[in-house]
Scaffold this motif. Sequence first.
Motif, PDB file in Angstrom:
ATOM      1  N   VAL A 110      43.309  35.265  37.481  1.00 58.43           N
ATOM      2  CA  VAL A 110      43.050  34.796  38.834  1.00 58.43           C
ATOM      3  C   VAL A 110      41.911  33.802  38.747  1.00 58.43           C
ATOM      4  O   VAL A 110      40.859  34.124  38.183  1.00 58.43           O
ATOM      5  N   ASP A 111      42.159  32.605  39.236  1.00 62.77           N
ATOM      6  CA  ASP A 111      41.167  31.527  39.108  1.00 62.77           C
ATOM      7  C   ASP A 111      40.754  31.328  37.654  1.00 62.77           C
ATOM      8  O   ASP A 111      39.576  31.076  37.339  1.00 62.77           O
ATOM      9  N   GLY A 112      41.728  31.529  36.753  1.00 57.84           N
ATOM     10  CA  GLY A 112      41.500  31.295  35.332  1.00 57.84           C
ATOM     11  C   GLY A 112      40.777  32.411  34.603  1.00 57.84           C
ATOM     12  O   GLY A 112      40.424  32.259  33.433  1.00 57.84           O
ATOM     13  N   ARG A 113      40.561  33.551  35.274  1.00 56.89           N
ATOM     14  CA  ARG A 113      39.803  34.634  34.639  1.00 56.89           C
ATOM     15  C   ARG A 113      40.644  35.895  34.485  1.00 56.89           C
ATOM     16  O   ARG A 113      41.331  36.320  35.414  1.00 56.89           O
ATOM     17  N   GLN A 114      40.588  36.494  33.292  1.00 54.25           N
ATOM     18  CA  GLN A 114      41.197  37.789  33.054  1.00 54.25           C
ATOM     19  C   GLN A 114      40.216  38.901  33.411  1.00 54.25           C
ATOM     20  O   GLN A 114      39.012  38.665  33.557  1.00 54.25           O
ATOM     21  N   LEU A 115      40.742  40.097  33.531  1.00 50.52           N
ATOM     22  CA  LEU A 115      39.873  41.251  33.736  1.00 50.52           C
ATOM     23  C   LEU A 115      39.090  41.568  32.471  1.00 50.52           C
ATOM     24  O   LEU A 115      39.625  41.480  31.360  1.00 50.52           O
ATOM     25  N   SER A 116      37.846  41.966  32.653  1.00 51.96           N
ATOM     26  CA  SER A 116      37.071  42.467  31.523  1.00 51.96           C
ATOM     27  C   SER A 116      37.525  43.892  31.216  1.00 51.96           C
ATOM     28  O   SER A 116      38.187  44.543  32.026  1.00 51.96           O
ATOM     29  N   MET A 117      37.132  44.414  30.049  1.00 54.45           N
ATOM     30  CA  MET A 117      37.502  45.777  29.713  1.00 54.45           C
ATOM     31  C   MET A 117      36.832  46.780  30.655  1.00 54.45           C
ATOM     32  O   MET A 117      37.396  47.832  30.958  1.00 54.45           O
ATOM     33  N   GLN A 118      35.640  46.476  31.124  1.00 55.73           N
ATOM     34  CA  GLN A 118      34.985  47.355  32.103  1.00 55.73           C
ATOM     35  C   GLN A 118      35.812  47.408  33.390  1.00 55.73           C
ATOM     36  O   GLN A 118      36.002  48.477  33.977  1.00 55.73           O
ATOM     37  N   GLU A 119      36.316  46.267  33.830  1.00 55.77           N
ATOM     38  CA  GLU A 119      37.151  46.220  35.029  1.00 55.77           C
ATOM     39  C   GLU A 119      38.475  46.947  34.809  1.00 55.77           C
ATOM     40  O   GLU A 119      38.971  47.642  35.699  1.00 55.77           O
ATOM     41  N   VAL A 120      39.051  46.795  33.611  1.00 55.17           N
ATOM     42  CA  VAL A 120      40.298  47.503  33.276  1.00 55.17           C
ATOM     43  C   VAL A 120      40.089  49.010  33.380  1.00 55.17           C
ATOM     44  O   VAL A 120      40.909  49.739  33.956  1.00 55.17           O
ATOM     45  N   ALA A 121      38.991  49.512  32.816  1.00 59.65           N
ATOM     46  CA  ALA A 121      38.704  50.944  32.837  1.00 59.65           C
ATOM     47  C   ALA A 121      38.588  51.456  34.267  1.00 59.65           C
ATOM     48  O   ALA A 121      39.171  52.489  34.623  1.00 59.65           O
ATOM     49  N   ALA A 122      37.857  50.738  35.101  1.00 63.44           N
ATOM     50  CA  ALA A 122      37.671  51.156  36.489  1.00 63.44           C
ATOM     51  C   ALA A 122      38.971  51.075  37.270  1.00 63.44           C
ATOM     52  O   ALA A 122      39.284  51.947  38.092  1.00 63.44           O
ATOM     53  N   LEU A 123      39.741  50.018  37.010  1.00 60.93           N
ATOM     54  CA  LEU A 123      41.019  49.837  37.700  1.00 60.93           C
ATOM     55  C   LEU A 123      41.990  50.964  37.355  1.00 60.93           C
ATOM     56  O   LEU A 123      42.658  51.525  38.237  1.00 60.93           O
ATOM     57  N   CYS A 124      42.049  51.332  36.096  1.00 60.91           N
ATOM     58  CA  CYS A 124      42.974  52.391  35.674  1.00 60.91           C
ATOM     59  C   CYS A 124      42.578  53.748  36.248  1.00 60.91           C
ATOM     60  O   CYS A 124      43.451  54.568  36.554  1.00 60.91           O
TER      61      CYS A 124
ATOM     62  N   HIS B 288      40.057  41.612  42.471  1.00 63.35           N
ATOM     63  CA  HIS B 288      40.617  42.759  41.761  1.00 63.35           C
ATOM     64  C   HIS B 288      41.950  43.193  42.360  1.00 63.35           C
ATOM     65  O   HIS B 288      42.876  43.575  41.648  1.00 63.35           O
ATOM     66  N   ARG B 289      42.051  43.118  43.681  1.00 59.40           N
ATOM     67  CA  ARG B 289      43.280  43.536  44.359  1.00 59.40           C
ATOM     68  C   ARG B 289      44.461  42.663  43.946  1.00 59.40           C
ATOM     69  O   ARG B 289      45.599  43.143  43.836  1.00 59.40           O
ATOM     70  N   SER B 290      44.210  41.399  43.692  1.00 56.69           N
ATOM     71  CA  SER B 290      45.297  40.473  43.370  1.00 56.69           C
ATOM     72  C   SER B 290      46.030  40.852  42.089  1.00 56.69           C
ATOM     73  O   SER B 290      47.195  40.497  41.902  1.00 56.69           O
ATOM     74  N   PHE B 291      45.378  41.592  41.201  1.00 59.03           N
ATOM     75  CA  PHE B 291      46.010  41.976  39.942  1.00 59.03           C
ATOM     76  C   PHE B 291      47.072  43.063  40.138  1.00 59.03           C
ATOM     77  O   PHE B 291      47.962  43.211  39.312  1.00 59.03           O
ATOM     78  N   VAL B 292      46.959  43.838  41.209  1.00 59.26           N
ATOM     79  CA  VAL B 292      47.924  44.919  41.420  1.00 59.26           C
ATOM     80  C   VAL B 292      48.848  44.679  42.613  1.00 59.26           C
ATOM     81  O   VAL B 292      49.874  45.347  42.735  1.00 59.26           O
ATOM     82  N   ASP B 293      48.507  43.732  43.475  1.00 61.93           N
ATOM     83  CA  ASP B 293      49.328  43.483  44.659  1.00 61.93           C
ATOM     84  C   ASP B 293      50.785  43.183  44.309  1.00 61.93           C
ATOM     85  O   ASP B 293      51.710  43.681  44.939  1.00 61.93           O
ATOM     86  N   LYS B 294      50.981  42.341  43.291  1.00 62.50           N
ATOM     87  CA  LYS B 294      52.336  41.904  42.959  1.00 62.50           C
ATOM     88  C   LYS B 294      53.203  43.033  42.429  1.00 62.50           C
ATOM     89  O   LYS B 294      54.429  42.966  42.478  1.00 62.50           O
ATOM     90  N   ALA B 295      52.579  44.076  41.925  1.00 65.69           N
ATOM     91  CA  ALA B 295      53.343  45.160  41.293  1.00 65.69           C
ATOM     92  C   ALA B 295      53.989  46.088  42.310  1.00 65.69           C
ATOM     93  O   ALA B 295      54.960  46.771  41.978  1.00 65.69           O
ATOM     94  N   PHE B 296      53.468  46.122  43.545  1.00 66.51           N
ATOM     95  CA  PHE B 296      53.932  47.134  44.490  1.00 66.51           C
ATOM     96  C   PHE B 296      54.476  46.517  45.782  1.00 66.51           C
ATOM     97  O   PHE B 296      54.316  47.087  46.860  1.00 66.51           O
ATOM     98  N   THR B 297      55.134  45.385  45.690  1.00 68.27           N
ATOM     99  CA  THR B 297      55.720  44.756  46.864  1.00 68.27           C
ATOM    100  C   THR B 297      56.926  45.566  47.345  1.00 68.27           C
ATOM    101  O   THR B 297      57.571  46.273  46.561  1.00 68.27           O
ATOM    102  N   PRO B 298      57.274  45.476  48.644  1.00 69.44           N
ATOM    103  CA  PRO B 298      58.461  46.173  49.135  1.00 69.44           C
ATOM    104  C   PRO B 298      59.725  45.784  48.364  1.00 69.44           C
ATOM    105  O   PRO B 298      60.575  46.641  48.094  1.00 69.44           O
ATOM    106  N   GLY B 299      59.838  44.501  48.000  1.00 70.33           N
ATOM    107  CA  GLY B 299      61.014  44.060  47.256  1.00 70.33           C
ATOM    108  C   GLY B 299      61.126  44.732  45.905  1.00 70.33           C
ATOM    109  O   GLY B 299      62.218  45.146  45.485  1.00 70.33           O
ATOM    110  N   ARG B 300      59.998  44.860  45.214  1.00 64.31           N
ATOM    111  CA  ARG B 300      60.030  45.485  43.900  1.00 64.31           C
ATOM    112  C   ARG B 300      60.385  46.967  44.018  1.00 64.31           C
ATOM    113  O   ARG B 300      61.160  47.493  43.217  1.00 64.31           O
ATOM    114  N   VAL B 301      59.825  47.641  45.033  1.00 64.47           N
ATOM    115  CA  VAL B 301      60.151  49.053  45.227  1.00 64.47           C
ATOM    116  C   VAL B 301      61.619  49.221  45.573  1.00 64.47           C
ATOM    117  O   VAL B 301      62.276  50.148  45.084  1.00 64.47           O
ATOM    118  N   LYS B 302      62.155  48.344  46.387  1.00 63.52           N
ATOM    119  CA  LYS B 302      63.579  48.420  46.745  1.00 63.52           C
ATOM    120  C   LYS B 302      64.459  48.273  45.505  1.00 63.52           C
ATOM    121  O   LYS B 302      65.468  48.969  45.355  1.00 63.52           O
TER     122      LYS B 302
END
Length: 414
Positions: free
Chosen positions: A225-239, A101-115
């Motif tokens: 990730v590993d060929g799998r998208q988030l389910s809608m239940q996972e999307v709800a919890a993540l948001c 689950h963490r891998s879906f948001v890690d790329k969005a908040f890198t130091p480079g992106r924030v800079k």
Amino acid sequence: MNKPISFMDPEVQRCPFPVYDKVREQGPVYVDPVTGWYFVMDYDLVRSLTADTTNLSSFTGILMCKQKSEVQDKLDKIFLEEGYPQMPLLVVGDPPEHKFHRSFVDKAFTPGRVKRMEDYLEGVVDEMIDKFIDKPEVEFRDELAAIVPQAVLVDQLGIPRSDLPRLKRWTDAVIENQDQSNSEEKQLELAHIICELHRYATAKVEEYRKHPTECLLSDIANGTVDGRQLSMQEVAALCEQIMAGGNDSSANAIMNALVRLCEQPELQTQLREQPDLIPQFVEETLRLDAPVQGLFREPKQDMEIAGVKIPKGSVVVLKWGAANRDPAQFPNPDVIDLKRANANRHMTFGFGAHFCVGNQLARGEIRIVISKLLQRVKNIRYSRGAASMARDAHFFAWGPRELFAKFDRSQETG
């Protein structure tokens, strides 16, 4: 006879720091007389236990997903019928699912992106300051500290700012839902509100899966990730977690920094004259006033912490706010020291696998708010005396509910 110390006491929650010192004197682990929970205060212990995913689980049944009870059965029915069943991930998730689950948001908040967002963040902060700079008084939470993280988050997620009032209501409900003293009626009311967020977020994900675009929510919706998208239940919890962490915690961190400026006006002068010290000021305020004072862990088996036997299934509370003021780690811990060499070793963003994914964005938001405000106004001060700043009691959230101030406009702003 002295009253036993409990972290469920609203007066303790409104100002926990002297209590941290008293409890620390009694030993490295404190058993709360009301809850029976085990509280850990010392920096080295908190740091090592925060990173220990082998012996300790982040899923305690306290946050996000509750333990079974008559109330919980009613809550489960609401989430099933109106939204999505709650599930443990990110803050309350354990390996190996946590890494997925963490891998879906890690790329969005890198130091480079924030800079790369620097100019954008400055524009957002200037936009908010423009709205109140000519007013005789400002309420900093609603007009700056809360609205900046909210605007940034919705912009990055790909959500229109016109939806901010609804998103604030939902975020407030997610935060309030973590209060352990809520009545059954309140818990049911909040569940209905959180389900509105579930429906909104999953509808947006469906939209972005049909029409991908350049935004965080589209990246999350279409990522694999590993060929799998988030389910809608996972999307709800993540948001739920993204909204709570990206909005409320960041707002509290900004508010805590603004309180420091109001109460120590000499800092305003020093930081205005030496703006290169602002990043250090940010780290010191994060250390002194962690917007999340700590979180929960559950032993996976019987264990000992500093010689104290703790049974499997107990609740261990890792108090980051106390660890940040451990004098063994931070000499003279209760003051802002703009020359403190290890200020950024605070535990405010956690440590290890659960280190806060949005820490760079939060730091950037606080730094730019303080920088821009000091550039454009001076003599920031309370406008209503003792009634200028108010705090609500909360078990782990730390930040003023409101802060009324006035200031003088700087000459350079014309």
